[in-house]
Design a protein around this motif. Sequence first.
Motif, mmCIF file in Angstrom:
data_model
loop_
_atom_site.group_PDB
_atom_site.id
_atom_site.type_symbol
_atom_site.label_atom_id
_atom_site.label_comp_id
_atom_site.label_asym_id
_atom_site.label_seq_id
_atom_site.Cartn_x
_atom_site.Cartn_y
_atom_site.Cartn_z
ATOM 1 N N LYS A 38 16.067 19.502 -5.538
ATOM 2 C CA LYS A 38 15.030 20.243 -6.119
ATOM 3 C C LYS A 38 13.727 20.573 -5.002
ATOM 4 O O LYS A 38 13.239 19.686 -4.435
ATOM 5 C CB LYS A 38 14.204 19.577 -7.444
ATOM 6 N N ALA A 39 13.573 21.893 -4.546
ATOM 7 C CA ALA A 39 12.652 22.071 -3.716
ATOM 8 C C ALA A 39 11.028 21.778 -4.586
ATOM 9 O O ALA A 39 10.899 22.075 -5.365
ATOM 10 C CB ALA A 39 12.623 23.647 -3.413
ATOM 11 N N GLN A 40 10.488 20.978 -3.445
ATOM 12 C CA GLN A 40 8.937 20.515 -4.008
ATOM 13 C C GLN A 40 7.964 21.263 -3.112
ATOM 14 O O GLN A 40 8.161 21.709 -1.922
ATOM 15 C CB GLN A 40 8.909 18.915 -3.929
ATOM 16 N N ASN A 41 6.765 20.869 -3.377
ATOM 17 C CA ASN A 41 5.575 21.068 -2.850
ATOM 18 C C ASN A 41 4.997 19.935 -2.017
ATOM 19 O O ASN A 41 4.803 19.086 -2.699
ATOM 20 C CB ASN A 41 4.555 21.934 -3.584
ATOM 21 N N TYR A 103 -7.299 25.128 -4.138
ATOM 22 C CA TYR A 103 -6.496 26.334 -3.753
ATOM 23 C C TYR A 103 -5.109 25.957 -4.112
ATOM 24 O O TYR A 103 -4.353 27.000 -4.908
ATOM 25 C CB TYR A 103 -6.393 26.436 -2.289
ATOM 26 N N PHE A 104 -4.520 24.793 -4.070
ATOM 27 C CA PHE A 104 -3.059 24.392 -4.591
ATOM 28 C C PHE A 104 -3.014 24.860 -5.948
ATOM 29 O O PHE A 104 -1.979 25.477 -6.331
ATOM 30 C CB PHE A 104 -2.921 23.128 -4.515
ATOM 31 N N PHE A 105 -3.943 24.443 -7.021
ATOM 32 C CA PHE A 105 -3.704 24.535 -8.221
ATOM 33 C C PHE A 105 -4.355 25.613 -9.140
ATOM 34 O O PHE A 105 -3.869 26.042 -10.079
ATOM 35 C CB PHE A 105 -4.188 23.275 -9.003
ATOM 36 N N LEU A 113 3.413 18.492 -6.783
ATOM 37 C CA LEU A 113 2.923 18.099 -5.380
ATOM 38 C C LEU A 113 3.049 16.663 -5.094
ATOM 39 O O LEU A 113 3.176 15.849 -6.040
ATOM 40 C CB LEU A 113 1.449 18.546 -5.499
ATOM 41 N N HIS A 114 3.580 16.544 -3.873
ATOM 42 C CA HIS A 114 3.621 15.183 -3.272
ATOM 43 C C HIS A 114 2.667 15.144 -2.155
ATOM 44 O O HIS A 114 2.649 16.337 -1.323
ATOM 45 C CB HIS A 114 4.967 15.253 -2.751
ATOM 46 N N CYS A 115 2.312 14.274 -1.691
ATOM 47 C CA CYS A 115 1.442 13.719 -0.472
ATOM 48 C C CYS A 115 2.071 13.109 0.351
ATOM 49 O O CYS A 115 2.369 12.213 0.063
ATOM 50 C CB CYS A 115 0.138 13.342 -1.065
ATOM 51 N N VAL A 116 1.933 13.496 1.677
ATOM 52 C CA VAL A 116 2.340 12.535 2.829
ATOM 53 C C VAL A 116 1.093 12.609 3.912
ATOM 54 O O VAL A 116 0.900 13.672 4.279
ATOM 55 C CB VAL A 116 3.504 13.268 3.523
ATOM 56 N N GLY A 137 -2.894 13.269 -12.508
ATOM 57 C CA GLY A 137 -1.702 13.458 -13.398
ATOM 58 C C GLY A 137 -0.864 14.577 -12.800
ATOM 59 O O GLY A 137 0.159 14.969 -13.317
ATOM 60 N N LYS A 138 -1.344 15.475 -11.648
ATOM 61 C CA LYS A 138 -0.847 16.600 -11.278
ATOM 62 C C LYS A 138 0.174 16.223 -10.017
ATOM 63 O O LYS A 138 0.801 17.100 -9.602
ATOM 64 C CB LYS A 138 -1.841 17.704 -10.878
ATOM 65 N N ILE A 139 -0.089 15.088 -9.406
ATOM 66 C CA ILE A 139 0.532 14.537 -8.371
ATOM 67 C C ILE A 139 1.860 13.842 -8.450
ATOM 68 O O ILE A 139 1.647 12.595 -9.125
ATOM 69 C CB ILE A 139 -0.276 13.845 -7.059
ATOM 70 N N ASN A 140 2.843 14.103 -8.179
ATOM 71 C CA ASN A 140 4.139 13.268 -8.291
ATOM 72 C C ASN A 140 4.397 12.046 -7.494
ATOM 73 O O ASN A 140 4.885 11.079 -8.130
ATOM 74 C CB ASN A 140 5.559 14.233 -7.861
ATOM 75 N N SER A 141 4.148 11.965 -6.083
ATOM 76 C CA SER A 141 4.401 10.795 -5.324
ATOM 77 C C SER A 141 3.358 11.024 -4.119
ATOM 78 O O SER A 141 2.624 12.010 -3.726
ATOM 79 C CB SER A 141 5.646 10.815 -5.004
#
Length: 319
Positions: A38-41, A103-105, A113-116, A137-141
């Motif tokens: 699955k392509a993710q953001n 801007y993202f949401f 959305l995942h954060c690195v 609650g909008k961020i996956n990891s």
Amino acid sequence: MLTENLTFVRTKDNVQIAIWHIFDSEKQPHLADCATHKAQNIFLTHGTFSDKKTCLRIAEYLAILGHHCYIMEWRAHGASSIAKDKFDFETVATYDYEATFRYFFEELKLNNLHCVTHSGGGIGLTMFLIQNPDYIGKINSISLFACQAYGAASNPISYVKILVVKLLTRLLGYIPAKKLKLGPFNESYYTMSQWYNWNLRKNFHSSFIKQGDMNKSDMNKNRTPYTFADNQPFDYRQHMPTITIPIYAISAKGDQFISPTLGCRALFNDFNNHANTFREYSLGHGDLDDYSHSRILNSRPAAKEVWPTVAAWIEKHAT
């Protein structure tokens, strides 16, 4: 084919923040037909002394896998505009992150959305999410590379080192990052003093938010009760358990000053979430390198053994 687009967003204090969108245009049709991937953001950002180049190589790696990567550059770093006023870590968290996530949401309307993050980028993300819990609650990891805020002075020697560097920075007025080969951007004493104070005092207090400010906001609904008087600095550390997003925290054994493993572990523990994972990379653990603060994210060994674990963490929490 890797594509790189630049967008500017404006913060509430009127600073333009650069966001670089990196993706593989040739991968998207293929991924649309692929049920197993699955392509993710993915949101990426750097820490002090740095710009998008710190995150670019891993962003390209993730883009080649089919993900859409968005690198945010702090104010006065990279293509972002220079702020007229002095700023610290918390200024970036309060304004730069807010404009980026808005801007993202609100504009892109991302549904995942995942954060690195690297180093101070993770500190900023932590403060931002505590200030803005509706985004949790909008961020996956989250994947944190070499991130700590208040655990670098774990013994008398490290305490003295930080104190000496603080005094030297105050004397010069800034850290000459270019001359010291720390990165392309010098940081002012004003910016760095917050990090010094957190580590020397072993706290994670706000520089401009008071406890009463948050008591009057909606942030405290159904959350840990406050224990400080209203006129005391807001304590981010007390509210870290409210960040329930799965976190993969990475430390490097060779990182002895900025983000030592003990400091990274202290930050990790304060999230207090059993779904989180902590990993120190070292030769003693059978890894390819003890790594340094920068090499844990940007090096050939890291690309070979660390980046795939981040990709796996993202895939595990993909939607």
